[in-house]
Design a protein around this motif. Structure first.
Motif, mmCIF file in Angstrom:
data_model
loop_
_atom_site.group_PDB
_atom_site.id
_atom_site.type_symbol
_atom_site.label_atom_id
_atom_site.label_comp_id
_atom_site.label_asym_id
_atom_site.label_seq_id
_atom_site.Cartn_x
_atom_site.Cartn_y
_atom_site.Cartn_z
ATOM 1 N N HIS A 92 -5.139 -4.912 -0.902
ATOM 2 C CA HIS A 92 -3.908 -4.214 -0.524
ATOM 3 C C HIS A 92 -3.174 -3.727 -1.767
ATOM 4 C CE1 HIS A 92 -3.895 -7.401 2.913
ATOM 5 N NE2 HIS A 92 -4.836 -6.511 3.077
ATOM 6 N N MET A 93 -3.164 -4.586 -2.787
ATOM 7 C CA MET A 93 -2.495 -4.213 -4.032
ATOM 8 C C MET A 93 -3.113 -2.950 -4.591
ATOM 9 S SD MET A 93 -2.341 -8.024 -5.714
ATOM 10 C CE MET A 93 -1.855 -7.450 -7.338
ATOM 11 N N ASP A 94 -4.433 -2.910 -4.541
ATOM 12 C CA ASP A 94 -5.143 -1.756 -5.073
ATOM 13 C C ASP A 94 -4.788 -0.486 -4.299
ATOM 14 O OD1 ASP A 94 -7.231 -0.743 -6.876
ATOM 15 O OD2 ASP A 94 -8.239 -0.282 -4.989
ATOM 16 N N LEU A 95 -4.684 -0.613 -2.984
ATOM 17 C CA LEU A 95 -4.341 0.558 -2.165
ATOM 18 C C LEU A 95 -2.926 1.042 -2.485
ATOM 19 C CD1 LEU A 95 -5.318 2.434 0.104
ATOM 20 C CD2 LEU A 95 -4.405 0.790 1.764
ATOM 21 N N ARG A 96 -2.008 0.099 -2.676
ATOM 22 C CA ARG A 96 -0.636 0.500 -3.001
ATOM 23 C C ARG A 96 -0.585 1.180 -4.377
ATOM 24 N NH1 ARG A 96 4.952 -2.947 -3.866
ATOM 25 N NH2 ARG A 96 6.319 -1.159 -3.570
ATOM 26 N N LEU A 97 -1.378 0.668 -5.317
ATOM 27 C CA LEU A 97 -1.429 1.282 -6.650
ATOM 28 C C LEU A 97 -1.978 2.703 -6.586
ATOM 29 C CD1 LEU A 97 -2.684 -1.780 -8.738
ATOM 30 C CD2 LEU A 97 -0.536 -0.534 -9.107
ATOM 31 N N ARG A 98 -2.995 2.894 -5.771
ATOM 32 C CA ARG A 98 -3.572 4.244 -5.647
ATOM 33 C C ARG A 98 -2.564 5.211 -5.033
ATOM 34 N NH1 ARG A 98 -9.861 4.360 -4.842
ATOM 35 N NH2 ARG A 98 -10.450 2.247 -5.400
ATOM 36 N N ALA A 99 -1.809 4.710 -4.050
ATOM 37 C CA ALA A 99 -0.782 5.556 -3.433
ATOM 38 C C ALA A 99 0.259 5.951 -4.476
ATOM 39 C CB ALA A 99 -0.125 4.820 -2.268
ATOM 40 N N ALA A 100 0.693 4.970 -5.266
ATOM 41 C CA ALA A 100 1.702 5.256 -6.289
ATOM 42 C C ALA A 100 1.178 6.275 -7.293
ATOM 43 C CB ALA A 100 2.110 3.960 -6.990
ATOM 44 N N ALA A 101 -0.109 6.158 -7.626
ATOM 45 C CA ALA A 101 -0.702 7.086 -8.595
ATOM 46 C C ALA A 101 -0.679 8.514 -8.069
ATOM 47 C CB ALA A 101 -2.133 6.657 -8.923
ATOM 48 N N ARG A 102 -0.676 8.658 -6.752
ATOM 49 C CA ARG A 102 -0.601 10.003 -6.162
ATOM 50 C C ARG A 102 0.838 10.397 -5.851
ATOM 51 N NH1 ARG A 102 -5.212 11.166 -1.703
ATOM 52 N NH2 ARG A 102 -3.624 12.732 -1.203
ATOM 53 N N GLY A 103 1.782 9.555 -6.239
ATOM 54 C CA GLY A 103 3.189 9.885 -6.009
ATOM 55 C C GLY A 103 3.658 9.653 -4.584
ATOM 56 N N ILE A 104 2.889 8.875 -3.825
ATOM 57 C CA ILE A 104 3.249 8.595 -2.432
ATOM 58 C C ILE A 104 4.186 7.386 -2.391
ATOM 59 C CG2 ILE A 104 2.340 7.877 -0.179
ATOM 60 C CD1 ILE A 104 -0.360 9.223 -1.098
ATOM 61 N N PRO A 105 5.368 7.523 -1.779
ATOM 62 C CA PRO A 105 6.263 6.368 -1.669
ATOM 63 C C PRO A 105 5.612 5.270 -0.827
ATOM 64 C CG PRO A 105 7.385 8.409 -1.025
ATOM 65 C CD PRO A 105 5.924 8.728 -1.144
ATOM 66 N N THR A 106 5.899 4.023 -1.193
ATOM 67 C CA THR A 106 5.306 2.892 -0.474
ATOM 68 C C THR A 106 6.384 1.872 -0.135
ATOM 69 O OG1 THR A 106 4.849 1.762 -2.556
ATOM 70 C CG2 THR A 106 3.055 3.079 -1.624
ATOM 71 N N GLY A 107 6.109 1.059 0.851
ATOM 72 C CA GLY A 107 7.043 -0.001 1.213
ATOM 73 C C GLY A 107 6.313 -1.143 1.895
ATOM 74 N N ILE A 108 7.017 -2.256 2.042
ATOM 75 C CA ILE A 108 6.433 -3.449 2.655
ATOM 76 C C ILE A 108 7.391 -3.973 3.716
ATOM 77 C CG2 ILE A 108 5.578 -5.790 2.253
ATOM 78 C CD1 ILE A 108 5.258 -5.068 -0.716
ATOM 79 N N ILE A 109 6.871 -4.251 4.906
ATOM 80 C CA ILE A 109 7.654 -4.970 5.919
ATOM 81 C C ILE A 109 6.947 -6.305 6.125
ATOM 82 C CG2 ILE A 109 8.505 -4.972 8.294
ATOM 83 C CD1 ILE A 109 8.615 -1.913 8.136
ATOM 84 N N HIS A 110 7.650 -7.367 5.783
ATOM 85 C CA HIS A 110 7.013 -8.667 5.666
ATOM 86 C C HIS A 110 6.730 -9.324 7.016
ATOM 87 C CE1 HIS A 110 7.417 -8.609 1.326
ATOM 88 N NE2 HIS A 110 8.601 -8.060 1.518
ATOM 89 N N GLY A 111 5.818 -10.277 6.990
ATOM 90 C CA GLY A 111 5.474 -11.035 8.187
ATOM 91 C C GLY A 111 5.358 -12.506 7.855
ATOM 92 N N ALA A 112 5.314 -13.335 8.880
ATOM 93 C CA ALA A 112 5.187 -14.776 8.667
ATOM 94 C C ALA A 112 3.808 -15.090 8.104
ATOM 95 C CB ALA A 112 5.409 -15.526 9.971
ATOM 96 N N SER A 113 3.748 -16.111 7.275
ATOM 97 C CA SER A 113 2.513 -16.479 6.596
ATOM 98 C C SER A 113 2.195 -17.957 6.826
ATOM 99 C CB SER A 113 2.676 -16.226 5.095
ATOM 100 O OG SER A 113 1.680 -16.903 4.361
ATOM 101 N N ILE A 114 0.916 -18.272 6.843
ATOM 102 C CA ILE A 114 0.493 -19.664 7.001
ATOM 103 C C ILE A 114 1.054 -20.537 5.881
ATOM 104 C CG2 ILE A 114 -1.669 -19.257 5.737
ATOM 105 C CD1 ILE A 114 -1.205 -21.626 8.745
ATOM 106 N N GLN A 115 1.297 -19.917 4.729
ATOM 107 C CA GLN A 115 1.744 -20.680 3.562
ATOM 108 C C GLN A 115 3.070 -21.399 3.815
ATOM 109 O OE1 GLN A 115 1.668 -18.181 0.049
ATOM 110 N NE2 GLN A 115 2.691 -19.783 -1.131
ATOM 111 N N THR A 116 3.983 -20.745 4.531
ATOM 112 C CA THR A 116 5.236 -21.431 4.851
ATOM 113 C C THR A 116 5.203 -22.038 6.249
ATOM 114 O OG1 THR A 116 6.229 -19.339 5.535
ATOM 115 C CG2 THR A 116 6.658 -20.072 3.284
ATOM 116 N N ALA A 117 4.373 -21.477 7.145
ATOM 117 C CA ALA A 117 4.288 -22.042 8.499
ATOM 118 C C ALA A 117 3.871 -23.507 8.453
ATOM 119 C CB ALA A 117 3.309 -21.234 9.350
ATOM 120 N N VAL A 118 2.990 -23.857 7.518
ATOM 121 C CA VAL A 118 2.549 -25.254 7.449
ATOM 122 C C VAL A 118 3.705 -26.197 7.110
ATOM 123 C CG1 VAL A 118 0.126 -24.779 6.908
ATOM 124 C CG2 VAL A 118 1.769 -25.081 5.033
#
Lengths: 251, 251
Positions: A92-118
């Protein structure tokens, strides 16, 4: 614009309200379903629940030929759906970097993760976790001891360890299998683990959370995937009580 | 039944679809707003967005006199809303234990947490984080060095550290203040920190993420709360590139 939206833990209802709005307002929706999956739904269910067509991405679509995603994001609003909280995977990081390289704005809408659910499911306090690790399915001539080394280092520092279990195609490692592997690693290294906590189907209405010795947990049916394992350090009194009440830990 | 529902990170839209359904189907909704807060909304906004009255809980309502919550949960479906992912706070664990002691069924609907959001925002890989720590506002004759000790131990193990910043009443510690405190701790202990990453308003449409030296970050206006700080270990190449592109890290 390219927006990464986290699907959360288990089914179509675990996306945030904001994430669902982004999906519905978008011009195209892609689904990254190879690094993680929601076990409580199907792609058809997601399409029905979200009212949008979903283009399922294979690994090569993201890592080798992401141009169609980026072209769509350059021309309109594109959402990439991922299990859990987005961007945990390098892909995912790589895809966001490629978008930025093309000047495409990017954003993140977060979700729940197992890391804190536990933390909520086991009562273990989040600031007492050390580095996490993953137990892979062993292969011929390949039996890494690293997962146990991470656990051992954390235990030495009195820290809990979240242990991710391997997923390969449609094969999901189970709590019992992971315990067998960790016990074998411990024998080879010359150590031991006294208590495990198994967690199955976090985010569902019927998660299974059980704590105890290796032998005790081997006898428990955790049900369907996904499973994760925690190796706890010494337990604080409230952690101990919580595990006794909600995970059947013997007093 | 008593269901803990995570509100996620920033505003009324960060609750999950499943969580919102639970709120709407419930007989009573309580809001725990003293251990964490959503900065992008108000209680009035939440009430409007969720279409439900919300009873705001003070600390004493949960820790000393939880009977009204438990009575309501014994008689019907009760939701307790909390910022982030529920149960991270001991006070929630205690409430769930009291419910269980009265035979009241309990459940958790998870929400997004800053703990994993920082991974997406900074590109730092989740398995490379060690134990987290908190920097408190110093008080007269009280200047704990523990936060820096945690950072130092993590750096020695080449692990990133998530640093939570203190909240007191309506006073929210800022990135610059936290850096000043950590730098002072480092001087007293005889160490140093080369790189910091500041994150403001995770979960909003305009989070600020900046990486660099203490002096560099002190000169940046991160805007309103909440702020958190990360002290990264050595950066893997993709982490480095991500921070250069999305957090202005100097090459």
């Amino acid at each position: 614009m390219l927006t990464f939206v986290g699907l959360g833990l288990y089914d179509a209802g675990d996306i945030s309200v904001k994430g669902l709005e982004a999906v519905r307002a978008s011009d195209a929706v892609f689904l990254e379903y190879y690094t993680s999956r929601l076990m409580g739904t199907t792609i058809e269910d997601l399409v029905r629940a979200y009212g949008k067509e979903v283009i399922v991405l294979a690994r090569a679509d993201v890592e080798q030929h992401p141009e169609p995603i980026l072209d769509a994001a350059a021309a309109g609003d594109v959402v990439v759906l991922t299990g859990g909280d987005p961007m945990v995977s390098t892909t995912h990081m790589d895809l966001r970097l490629r978008a930025a390289a093309r000047g495409i704005p990017t954003g993140i809408i977060h979700g729940a993760s197992i890391q804190t659910a536990v933390c909520g499911l086991t009562g273990l306090q989040n600031y007492r976790f050390g580095k996490s690790c993953s137990v892979p399915f062993p292969q011929k001539n390949w039996f890494p001891l690293t997962p146990y080394e991470v656990v051992r280092q954390n235990l030495a520092a009195d820290l809990h360890t979240l242990v991710y279990l391997d997923i390969q195609q449609d094969r999901y490692m189970r709590v019992g299998e992971a315990i067998d592997l960790l016990e074998e690693m411990a024998v080879r290294v010359g150590g031991s683990i006294t208590t495990y906590i198994g967690v199955a189907r976090a985010g569902s209405v019927s998660p299974v959370v059980r704590a105890g010795t290796a032998d005790h947990l081997r006898g428990i049916d955790f049900g369907g995937p996904l499973h994760v394992l925690i190796v706890p350090a010494t337990l604080h009194p409230v952690e101990q009580e919580y595990l006794e009440v909600f995970a059947g830990l013997s007093v």
